[in-house]
Design an enzyme around this catalytic site. Sequence first.
Site, PDB file in Angstrom:
ATOM      1  CD  GLU A 130    -100.499  94.537  16.668  1.00 37.13           C
ATOM      2  OE1 GLU A 130    -101.746  94.472  16.601  1.00 37.13           O
ATOM      3  OE2 GLU A 130     -99.801  95.104  15.809  1.00 37.13           O
ATOM      4  CB  THR A 161     -87.879  90.185  25.495  1.00 39.42           C
ATOM      5  OG1 THR A 161     -88.849  89.157  25.646  1.00 39.42           O
ATOM      6  CG2 THR A 161     -86.669  89.863  26.352  1.00 39.42           C
ATOM      7  CD  GLU A 245     -87.880  84.512  17.796  1.00 40.05           C
ATOM      8  OE1 GLU A 245     -88.763  84.560  18.673  1.00 40.05           O
ATOM      9  OE2 GLU A 245     -87.938  85.151  16.725  1.00 40.05           O
ATOM     10  CD  GLN A 282     -85.598  50.221  41.642  1.00 42.32           C
ATOM     11  OE1 GLN A 282     -86.798  50.141  41.895  1.00 42.32           O
ATOM     12  NE2 GLN A 282     -84.858  49.175  41.306  1.00 42.32           N
ATOM     13  CD  GLN A 339     -92.416  65.645  43.608  1.00 46.18           C
ATOM     14  OE1 GLN A 339     -92.835  66.738  43.235  1.00 46.18           O
ATOM     15  NE2 GLN A 339     -93.046  64.909  44.511  1.00 46.18           N
ATOM     16  N   GLY A 342     -87.578  68.232  47.217  1.00 44.66           N
ATOM     17  CA  GLY A 342     -88.581  68.283  48.271  1.00 44.66           C
ATOM     18  C   GLY A 342     -89.018  69.710  48.541  1.00 44.66           C
TER      19      GLY A 342
END
Length: 382
Positions: A130, A161, A245, A282, A339, A342
């Site tokens: 609520e 939902t 759930e 690397q 990341q 890019g």
Amino acid sequence: MQRNLFDDEHELFRASVRRFLDTEVVPRNDEFERAGIMDRSVFAKAGAAGFLGTDVDEAYGGGGVRDFRYNLVIGEEVQAAGVNAAGLGITLHNDICLPYFTSLCTEEQKRRWLPGVCAGELITAIAMTEPGIGSDLASMATTALRDGDHYVVNGSKTFITNGVNADLVITAVKTDPSQRHAGMSLLVLERGMAGFDRGRNLEKVGLHAQDTAELFFSDVRVPVGNRLGEEGQGFRYLVANLPQERLSIAASGVAAARAAFGWTLAYARERTAFGQPVASFQNSRFTLAEMATEIEIAQAFVDRCVVALNAGDLTAEEAAMAKWWCTELQGRVIDAGVQLHGGYGYMAEYPIARAYADARITRIYGGTTEIMKEIIGRSLGA
């Protein structure tokens, strides 16, 4: 590492789910995202294909197999297909709402509701939250006062939902407002009941294809025959179903992380910078190594939890561990994936960008990370 959780039947089921998603959801996913809701016809098609109510007795139109591994397969394939928001409506229907019907319904209620639920003709939702109370369910203000053979329901719910599509809404109410947990009951409110109104389809940061709505109740007369279980036992029922759930959310979190890792690895192998693939640096290799390792470790724990759930042994604390860890992992992996993509990782046309927007809520719904840690800490006597 080879997973030994599934049998041949589960892998055949997986192939069917994958074909269904590729045919019915993936081609229309952008449409659903723009509309803010998945077409109801997809639920009906999922029901016809046998993907709804696999654990419901065959007498009511279900699959008759009580095995959460089938639910797990659906959740994993939804994430692999990159249709998380649309698929959430189905996983909520199967994993979170159906247990209330299968465990609490009377014979009359099962005959009335379950065939439609399994066929995808009756879409389900659960209404607990609520405005202003967050995870503090005992403070809910929605009341259901007895008046003869009916309850009169007044109040509101938010962040629901399937809130627009739902035909049957499992609604947590106070049948004794003077009590906190002991005054809570569960009623099923049905589409079309006088005084039951839906607010706007909420505009969210992510999960755009998932209809999330506000619900309003003004003197809604709900038959006593729509109560699930006993009066005053609603909180106990909610607590009993929360481990499944939270495991469902955890499993989807790992599957989302795995999907994001796959997209990122493929991109990093193909994309070049300074004359060499991004994956060959690397830092990229270390990041990818961390992602791969953490996903495998989390998967092992989730698989263990699924076995425990099937055996009836999954505890609230174990489910809380899975939920917070796997959703936090989901966030870390997807953020690292953006990341490594890019600038392209911030473009909506790339699945990693949509996954980034969708992922943030998983650390909140179903119980926040902080609430999960509180549950675990209390069990330790801390």
